[in-house]
Design a protein around this motif. Structure first.
Motif, PDB file in Angstrom:
ATOM      1  N   GLU A 272       0.814  -0.972  -0.052  1.00 56.25           N
ATOM      2  CA  GLU A 272       0.038   0.045  -0.005  1.00 56.25           C
ATOM      3  C   GLU A 272       0.833   1.216  -0.130  1.00 56.25           C
ATOM      4  O   GLU A 272       0.569   2.309  -0.637  1.00 56.25           O
ATOM      5  CB  GLU A 272      -0.983   0.039   1.205  1.00 56.25           C
ATOM      6  CG  GLU A 272      -1.703   1.114   1.203  1.00 56.25           C
ATOM      7  CD  GLU A 272      -2.724   1.247   2.332  1.00 56.25           C
ATOM      8  OE1 GLU A 272      -3.572   2.146   2.629  1.00 56.25           O
ATOM      9  OE2 GLU A 272      -2.641   0.283   3.289  1.00 56.25           O
ATOM     10  N   HIS A 273       2.123   1.242   0.848  1.00 51.25           N
ATOM     11  CA  HIS A 273       2.620   2.327   0.745  1.00 51.25           C
ATOM     12  C   HIS A 273       3.342   2.808  -0.664  1.00 51.25           C
ATOM     13  O   HIS A 273       3.433   3.781  -1.102  1.00 51.25           O
ATOM     14  CB  HIS A 273       3.996   1.981   1.662  1.00 51.25           C
ATOM     15  CG  HIS A 273       4.608   3.370   2.059  1.00 51.25           C
ATOM     16  ND1 HIS A 273       5.733   3.143   2.986  1.00 51.25           N
ATOM     17  CD2 HIS A 273       4.859   4.573   1.712  1.00 51.25           C
ATOM     18  CE1 HIS A 273       6.398   4.549   3.240  1.00 51.25           C
ATOM     19  NE2 HIS A 273       5.569   5.293   2.408  1.00 51.25           N
ATOM     20  N   MET A 274       3.807   1.629  -1.201  1.00 49.87           N
ATOM     21  CA  MET A 274       4.449   1.893  -2.370  1.00 49.87           C
ATOM     22  C   MET A 274       3.225   2.463  -3.730  1.00 49.87           C
ATOM     23  O   MET A 274       3.657   3.383  -4.482  1.00 49.87           O
ATOM     24  CB  MET A 274       5.127   0.519  -3.077  1.00 49.87           C
ATOM     25  CG  MET A 274       6.417   0.038  -2.350  1.00 49.87           C
ATOM     26  SD  MET A 274       7.160  -1.254  -3.251  1.00 49.87           S
ATOM     27  CE  MET A 274       8.471  -1.412  -2.194  1.00 49.87           C
ATOM     28  N   ARG A 275       1.973   1.848  -3.568  1.00 45.80           N
ATOM     29  CA  ARG A 275       1.024   2.227  -4.418  1.00 45.80           C
ATOM     30  C   ARG A 275       0.756   3.765  -4.003  1.00 45.80           C
ATOM     31  O   ARG A 275       0.674   4.541  -5.269  1.00 45.80           O
ATOM     32  CB  ARG A 275      -0.076   1.501  -4.441  1.00 45.80           C
ATOM     33  CG  ARG A 275       0.153   0.049  -4.950  1.00 45.80           C
ATOM     34  CD  ARG A 275       0.388   0.119  -6.418  1.00 45.80           C
ATOM     35  NE  ARG A 275       0.745  -0.940  -7.141  1.00 45.80           N
ATOM     36  CZ  ARG A 275       0.108  -1.770  -7.721  1.00 45.80           C
ATOM     37  NH1 ARG A 275      -1.196  -1.718  -7.700  1.00 45.80           N
ATOM     38  NH2 ARG A 275       0.556  -2.662  -8.371  1.00 45.80           N
ATOM     39  N   LEU A 276       0.917   4.037  -3.074  1.00 48.78           N
ATOM     40  CA  LEU A 276       0.561   5.553  -2.675  1.00 48.78           C
ATOM     41  C   LEU A 276       1.556   6.496  -3.222  1.00 48.78           C
ATOM     42  O   LEU A 276       1.387   7.613  -3.953  1.00 48.78           O
ATOM     43  CB  LEU A 276       0.113   5.905  -1.125  1.00 48.78           C
ATOM     44  CG  LEU A 276      -1.322   5.794  -0.576  1.00 48.78           C
ATOM     45  CD1 LEU A 276      -0.749   5.782   0.993  1.00 48.78           C
ATOM     46  CD2 LEU A 276      -2.091   6.601  -1.100  1.00 48.78           C
ATOM     47  N   MET A 277       2.827   5.829  -3.009  1.00 43.75           N
ATOM     48  CA  MET A 277       3.816   6.701  -3.722  1.00 43.75           C
ATOM     49  C   MET A 277       3.862   6.809  -5.269  1.00 43.75           C
ATOM     50  O   MET A 277       4.000   7.914  -5.725  1.00 43.75           O
ATOM     51  CB  MET A 277       5.239   6.333  -2.995  1.00 43.75           C
ATOM     52  CG  MET A 277       5.405   6.427  -1.642  1.00 43.75           C
ATOM     53  SD  MET A 277       5.062   8.196  -1.121  1.00 43.75           S
ATOM     54  CE  MET A 277       6.270   8.201   0.274  1.00 43.75           C
ATOM     55  N   CYS A 278       3.531   5.689  -5.636  1.00 51.25           N
ATOM     56  CA  CYS A 278       3.331   5.712  -7.145  1.00 51.25           C
ATOM     57  C   CYS A 278       2.221   6.515  -7.599  1.00 51.25           C
ATOM     58  O   CYS A 278       2.295   7.327  -8.777  1.00 51.25           O
ATOM     59  CB  CYS A 278       3.004   4.284  -7.714  1.00 51.25           C
ATOM     60  SG  CYS A 278       4.335   3.017  -7.721  1.00 51.25           S
ATOM     61  N   ASP A 279       1.103   6.636  -6.802  1.00 49.05           N
ATOM     62  CA  ASP A 279      -0.073   7.627  -7.377  1.00 49.05           C
ATOM     63  C   ASP A 279       0.473   9.101  -7.082  1.00 49.05           C
ATOM     64  O   ASP A 279       0.040   9.883  -8.092  1.00 49.05           O
ATOM     65  CB  ASP A 279      -1.130   7.380  -6.244  1.00 49.05           C
ATOM     66  CG  ASP A 279      -1.984   5.898  -6.826  1.00 49.05           C
ATOM     67  OD1 ASP A 279      -1.671   5.422  -7.748  1.00 49.05           O
ATOM     68  OD2 ASP A 279      -2.575   5.358  -5.962  1.00 49.05           O
ATOM     69  N   LEU A 280       1.197   9.214  -6.163  1.00 43.73           N
ATOM     70  CA  LEU A 280       1.680  10.675  -6.087  1.00 43.73           C
ATOM     71  C   LEU A 280       2.589  11.022  -7.185  1.00 43.73           C
ATOM     72  O   LEU A 280       2.408  12.203  -7.623  1.00 43.73           O
ATOM     73  CB  LEU A 280       2.234  10.889  -4.738  1.00 43.73           C
ATOM     74  CG  LEU A 280       1.417  10.813  -3.544  1.00 43.73           C
ATOM     75  CD1 LEU A 280       2.036  10.612  -2.115  1.00 43.73           C
ATOM     76  CD2 LEU A 280       0.398  11.936  -3.256  1.00 43.73           C
ATOM     77  N   LEU A 281       3.398  10.048  -7.650  1.00 44.61           N
ATOM     78  CA  LEU A 281       4.244  10.533  -8.793  1.00 44.61           C
ATOM     79  C   LEU A 281       3.313  10.727  -9.817  1.00 44.61           C
ATOM     80  O   LEU A 281       3.442  11.791 -10.637  1.00 44.61           O
ATOM     81  CB  LEU A 281       5.135   9.098  -8.925  1.00 44.61           C
ATOM     82  CG  LEU A 281       6.020   9.400 -10.307  1.00 44.61           C
ATOM     83  CD1 LEU A 281       7.197   8.116 -10.148  1.00 44.61           C
ATOM     84  CD2 LEU A 281       5.411   9.052 -11.451  1.00 44.61           C
ATOM     85  N   VAL A 282       2.213   9.930 -10.173  1.00 41.54           N
ATOM     86  CA  VAL A 282       1.575  10.151 -11.274  1.00 41.54           C
ATOM     87  C   VAL A 282       0.735  11.497 -11.307  1.00 41.54           C
ATOM     88  O   VAL A 282       0.415  12.028 -12.079  1.00 41.54           O
ATOM     89  CB  VAL A 282       0.503   8.974 -11.374  1.00 41.54           C
ATOM     90  CG1 VAL A 282      -0.595   9.313 -12.464  1.00 41.54           C
ATOM     91  CG2 VAL A 282       0.839   7.571 -11.578  1.00 41.54           C
ATOM     92  N   LEU A 283       0.247  11.614 -10.046  1.00 42.94           N
ATOM     93  CA  LEU A 283      -0.521  12.992  -9.873  1.00 42.94           C
ATOM     94  C   LEU A 283       0.356  14.075 -10.120  1.00 42.94           C
ATOM     95  O   LEU A 283       0.009  15.200 -10.566  1.00 42.94           O
ATOM     96  CB  LEU A 283      -1.155  13.092  -8.470  1.00 42.94           C
ATOM     97  CG  LEU A 283      -2.607  12.357  -8.333  1.00 42.94           C
ATOM     98  CD1 LEU A 283      -2.785  12.408  -6.641  1.00 42.94           C
ATOM     99  CD2 LEU A 283      -3.748  12.986  -8.934  1.00 42.94           C
ATOM    100  N   GLY A 284       1.706  14.131  -9.747  1.00 42.08           N
ATOM    101  CA  GLY A 284       2.546  15.179  -9.907  1.00 42.08           C
ATOM    102  C   GLY A 284       2.681  15.474 -11.115  1.00 42.08           C
ATOM    103  O   GLY A 284       2.817  16.401 -11.665  1.00 42.08           O
ATOM    104  N   PHE A 285       2.772  14.440 -11.913  1.00 46.53           N
ATOM    105  CA  PHE A 285       2.989  14.502 -13.320  1.00 46.53           C
ATOM    106  C   PHE A 285       1.658  15.020 -14.197  1.00 46.53           C
ATOM    107  O   PHE A 285       1.662  16.021 -15.188  1.00 46.53           O
ATOM    108  CB  PHE A 285       3.428  13.239 -14.099  1.00 46.53           C
ATOM    109  CG  PHE A 285       4.891  12.856 -14.017  1.00 46.53           C
ATOM    110  CD1 PHE A 285       5.780  13.928 -13.235  1.00 46.53           C
ATOM    111  CD2 PHE A 285       5.401  11.707 -14.415  1.00 46.53           C
ATOM    112  CE1 PHE A 285       6.873  13.585 -13.168  1.00 46.53           C
ATOM    113  CE2 PHE A 285       6.724  11.234 -14.295  1.00 46.53           C
ATOM    114  CZ  PHE A 285       7.610  12.456 -13.575  1.00 46.53           C
TER     115      PHE A 285
END
Length: 434
Positions: A272-285
């Motif tokens: 879950e931690h990794m997926r949240l960070m991946c989602d934040l990467l995508v949102l940032g882009f």
């Protein structure tokens, strides 16, 4: 008539700002507003995803081309993206071979710089930070540096373990600070200055969003609604993590912690931690809040365990010393995070391309195999089209080539962002065929 917006137009509320995604009705990213279709081209983004300790010795490979490309077991989660991938063999960092230990192979992965030993700290500015300083300065967050495992300040075999904990370096003596906590990374992307409140980011900007909806096309209204929904979903998941007793993504050492944050420990659910960070990467882009992001999924010499995979009997570092089925399963879990980012970006339409087409994602580790600590060649692949500047669906082998330096790759990649250097790290020449 189309509403003309400047490139940095954002939705705003009290203490909050959200950059807009690409829309056909607006010239959000248009650098030359007086020219026709100035906003038609979305910006190019660069991301690095790092997995420590290398991969399974027999299962990191690719051969063939395009949709007929065959993939080794480690890369199985990327089967749908073979035509969007560039697989690179035989690249290495000469300076990383001098210590032949985890920290000496990681601290210069993105810079090729010589490392100070004896517990001192000296590396070199990393490629992501060079791009952030020269290309990313026009965004709210020039560089987003995320991590899923905290830094290790100890010394191992005469090298600081901070080298194993940081792939991004702002200067030779300054590892870029890591953001481990999803809530704080979210705040950095969307909240103004040091203002913090319990108000939802979306609640703060809804009035501005309503005004915008009246001036955009039906298709863009749908795009805006999908974007706002994705932000709300990330907010909801962060709140749920806190309600379960996690401390911004980390598990306290006690049921009722007697310290603000535990000194040691790993995320309660690393998946879950990794997926949240991946989602934040995508949102940032997606929001153009940032165009440069590094996500360190774990440290080299990592102590993560994987209860989510039913593999909690051994830490990541020790698992890497055996080419077992469990090690392959952990490798695939890491590659699944890359596939997840690719899938999310590919679902974001930006004119005739997707956000994945407009991105370049570097996936790498500091050694080919953890079992032998082999850094004479590194596991490296690229995903995404770099705005049409990267020819994908290929396997390139540099093993017997005179120029097989990682820094030569970085010079080639920086060219695609308009950052042209005569020298970077230990290289003065570009990597052929990139």
């Amino acid at each position: 008539m189309k509403r003309r917006l400047s490139r940095r137009t954002m939705l705003r509320g009290l203490g909050v700002s959200m950059a807009l995604p690409w829309m056909e009705s607006t010239a959000v990213w248009g650098e030359q507003p007086n020219k026709a279709n100035a906003g038609a081209e979305a910006p190019l983004r660069f991301a690095v995803l790092f997995a420590g300790n290398g991969f399974h010795g027999q299962e990191w490979w690719a051969k063939g081309a395009g949709k007929e490309m065959e993939l080794g077991g480690v890369l199985a989660p990327l089967a749908d993206y073979r035509e969007r991938m560039l697989f690179l063999e035989g690249l290495y960092n000469e300076e990383a071979l001098k210590g032949n230990i985890h920290s000496s192979q990681t601290g210069n992965l993105l810079s090729g710089a010589p490392l100070a030993s004896g517990g001192e700290i000296r590396s070199g500015a990393s490629v992501d930070q060079v791009l952030a300083q020269r290309y990313g300065r026009g965004t709210k967050v020039p560089s987003l540096v995320l991590a899923c495992e905290k830094s290790n300040p100890s010394v191992h075999k005469n090298y600081s373990m901070l080298y194993s904990s940081h792939i991004s370096w702002s200067s030779p003596t300054t590892p870029t600070p890591l953001e481990l906590y999803p809530a704080l990374a979210f705040d950095r992307l969307f909240k103004e200055g040091s203002h913090r409140s319990d108000q939802s980011v979306l609640d703060a900007v809804l009035s501005d969003a309503s005004d915008l909806r009246r001036n955009i096309s039906t298709a863009d209204r749908r795009k805006l609604d999908e974007y706002l929904d994705s932000v709300r979903e990330v907010e909801r998941r962060i709140d749920m993590a806190a309600e379960r007793g996690e401390l911004q993504g980390w598990k306290p050492t006690l049921q009722q912690p007697n310290i603000a944050r535990p000194a040691n420990g790993v995320p309660q659910d690393i998946g879950e931690h990794m997926r949240l960070m991946c989602d934040l990467l995508v949102l940032g882009f997606q929001t153009d809040a940032t165009r440069i992001c590094t996500l360190k999924l774990n440290n080299d010499h990592s102590s993560l365990r994987f209860a989510n995979l039913g593999i909690d009997y051994m830490i990541h570092h020790l698992l890497s010393h055996q080419d077992s089925d469990d090690w392959l399963k952990v490798n695939q879990f890491f590659v699944e995070q890359l596939a997840y980012v690719a899938r999310k970006l590919d679902a974001i339409q930006e004119g005739e391309r997707t956000a994945l087409d407009n991105s370049m994602i570097l996936f790498c580790s500091s050694m080919l195999t953890g079992r032998t600590h082999d850094a004479t060649q590194l596991p490296v692949l690229l995903l995404g089209g770099a705005g049409g500047k990267l020819e994908t669906g290929r396997v390139l082998n540099y093993r017997d080539q005179p120029n097989r330096k990682m820094c030569s790759l970085y010079l080639s990649l920086m060219d695609k962002f308009g950052v042209t250097l005569d020298k970077f790290g230990d290289s003065t020449e570009r990597l052929p065929n990139i």
